[in-house]
Design an enzyme around this catalytic site. Structure first.
Site, PDB file in Angstrom:
ATOM      1  N   SER A 145       9.586  -0.790 -50.207  1.00 13.56           N
ATOM      2  CA  SER A 145       9.448  -0.947 -48.755  1.00 13.56           C
ATOM      3  C   SER A 145       8.345  -1.916 -48.342  1.00 13.56           C
ATOM      4  O   SER A 145       7.381  -2.148 -49.074  1.00 13.56           O
ATOM      5  CB  SER A 145       9.199   0.414 -48.113  1.00 13.56           C
ATOM      6  OG  SER A 145      10.339   1.227 -48.236  1.00 13.56           O
TER       7      SER A 145
ATOM      8  N   GLU B 176       2.893   7.214 -46.866  1.00 15.00           N
ATOM      9  CA  GLU B 176       3.868   6.160 -47.070  1.00 15.00           C
ATOM     10  C   GLU B 176       4.172   5.498 -45.722  1.00 15.00           C
ATOM     11  O   GLU B 176       3.961   6.084 -44.665  1.00 15.00           O
ATOM     12  CB  GLU B 176       5.157   6.727 -47.654  1.00 15.00           C
ATOM     13  CG  GLU B 176       4.980   7.381 -49.009  1.00 15.00           C
ATOM     14  CD  GLU B 176       6.297   7.824 -49.614  1.00 15.00           C
ATOM     15  OE1 GLU B 176       6.586   7.384 -50.740  1.00 15.00           O
ATOM     16  OE2 GLU B 176       7.033   8.599 -48.972  1.00 15.00           O
TER      17      GLU B 176
ATOM     18  N   ASP C 108      14.751   3.618 -46.644  1.00 10.53           N
ATOM     19  CA  ASP C 108      13.839   3.148 -45.604  1.00 10.53           C
ATOM     20  C   ASP C 108      14.302   1.873 -44.893  1.00 10.53           C
ATOM     21  O   ASP C 108      14.693   0.901 -45.547  1.00 10.53           O
ATOM     22  CB  ASP C 108      12.472   2.829 -46.205  1.00 10.53           C
ATOM     23  CG  ASP C 108      11.890   3.951 -47.014  1.00 10.53           C
ATOM     24  OD1 ASP C 108      12.562   4.982 -47.166  1.00 10.53           O
ATOM     25  OD2 ASP C 108      10.767   3.786 -47.503  1.00 10.53           O
TER      26      ASP C 108
END
Length: 403
Positions: free
Chosen positions: A98, A215, A38
């Site tokens: 993240s 997410e 990510d």
């Protein structure tokens, strides 16, 4: 976002076949080696673009997840720095996962990120620059108050990926955390007066019964009329909001266009804006965990996403790297107000060299023409043509449409 992968072995024969590295990209960002996924906390600070990303400093497979860090002046050429965040404390010893960057009121940035403790409980944490006068922000310091947000008992492994925070008209900060609550994809809302002490709001900003775990959520305003981007805290009558979610079960990034009621902290998709993976996507290929930021220098909103590999982990270990970032894209709302338009940032044009220009070429039916002078492995081709007559064209038959 987190992934749990098993280790694989490989043979010397396979290694010899892959040493040529034929799949390294020409202009997408990827570090020299090892695993990335990510994008995290993209931003511009003191005229320098920053890209953080999920990174394994030790291997080409997922693990030891840290925040890799690179900077650029043009979003094309990148300088690699040491990792900005490494797993080191009880609240992130299993990984610095993240998150996002926010520019605070005094102009300095702050990072909110998910950490995993020794039991993989997901916790939200804060980090700030050690030296805010450094435009490259090479060193970061974790807050002594970490963790600053903790999950409910039943959501210990579904509580991650804080968004860029925005400042409400009441002077209170807000941030979203990706979540799955009662089998619904959910954007949990937290509030803070000082960016350190956070309290969960009475209700989520939004949720959908048609998806599971959300997410890497992303909420931002877009102009109803115009291509310029907006700072995330902008609130006025001439805007809509976009909520983007990355759905864990399907590996799909989708978004809705709608209205954010900043008085009641409720987001409502517009009628007809499909709130699941079958709705609008930023990309229909390998494109996940996307993250946007507002480029205050050029007044544009830019998206970057993780492009994961189609090769096996076994092969990734052999070639020594896995993953890359999509080329940055400027995005804005179309004139109909129903979907986003996107285009590679203008800086990509600096890669164009040795132009080959052919004009007034007549192509006969069934003919082909070789273009000399193009020797690059990748070429940017623009073609415009006219058809002198449609006399011999077939008349359209409505029965050709799919039933």
């Amino acid at each position: 976002m987190q992934y749990l992968y098993k280790r694989h072995t490989y043979t010397k024969e396979k290694e010899s076949l892959l040493m040529a590295q034929p799949y390294r990209t020409a202009y997408h960002f990827q570090p020299p080696k090892n695993w990335i996924n990510d994008p995290n906390g993209p931003m511009i600070y003191k005229g320098i673009y920053h890209l953080f990303y999920q990174y394994n400093p030790e291997s080409a497979e997922w693990g030891n997840i840290s925040w890799g860090h690179s900077t650029s002046t043009d979003l094309v050429n990148w300088t690699i720095h040491p990792p900005a965040l490494l797993p080191s404390d009880t609240y992130d010893i299993s990984g610095c996962w993240s998150g996002s960057a926010t520019i605070l009121q005094d102009g300095t940035p702050a990072i909110l990120y998910t950490g995993g403790d020794s039991q993989n409980v997901q916790l939200q944490n804060l980090a700030v620059p050690k030296d805010p006068s450094d435009p490259y922000l090479v060193e970061w310091v974790k807050s002594p108050h970490n963790p600053i947000m903790t999950p409910h008992e039943e959501e210990k492994e579904s509580f991650r990926d804080p968004t860029t925070a925005w400042l409400g008209t009441d002077g209170i900060w807000r941030v979203l955390i990706g979540n799955e609550r009662k089998n619904r994809g959910t954007a949990v809302l937290y509030k803070s007066e000082d960016f350190v002490h956070w309290t969960e709001a009475e209700r989520p900003l939004h949720s959908s019964s048609e998806t599971t775990m959300w997410e890497c959520p992303d909420l931002f305003p877009v102009l109803i009329d115009g291509e310029n981007g907006l700072d995330i805290s902008e609130i006025f009558s001439g805007i809509k909001h976009v909520l983007k979610n990355s759905v864990a079960r399907s590996f799909v990034d989708y978004y809705t266009v709608g209205v954010y009621d900043h008085h009641n902290d409720v987001y409502t998709p517009d009628e007809g804006s499909v709130d699941n993976e079958s709705g609008l996507r930023l990309d229909y290929g390998r494109y996940y965990a996307s993250k946007s930021f507002f480029d205050s220098e050029k007044k544009r909103r830019i998206f970057i996403a993780w492009v994961n590999e189609s090769t096996s982990r076994e092969i990734d270990l052999i070639k020594g790297w896995s993953g890359l970032q999509s080329f940055p894209r400027k995005i804005w709302l179309d004139k109909g107000g129903k979907q986003l338009i996107q285009w590679p940032v203008e800086e990509i044009e600096t890669l164009r060299t040795n132009k080959v220009d052919l004009q007034n070429i007549t192509l006969e039916a069934g003919s082909k023409r070789e273009i000399s002078g193009v020797t690059a492995a990748q070429a940017d081709v623009e073609i415009s043509f006219t058809i002198p007559s449609f006399d011999r064209a077939e008349v359209y038959d409505s029965n050709w449409r799919n039933p």
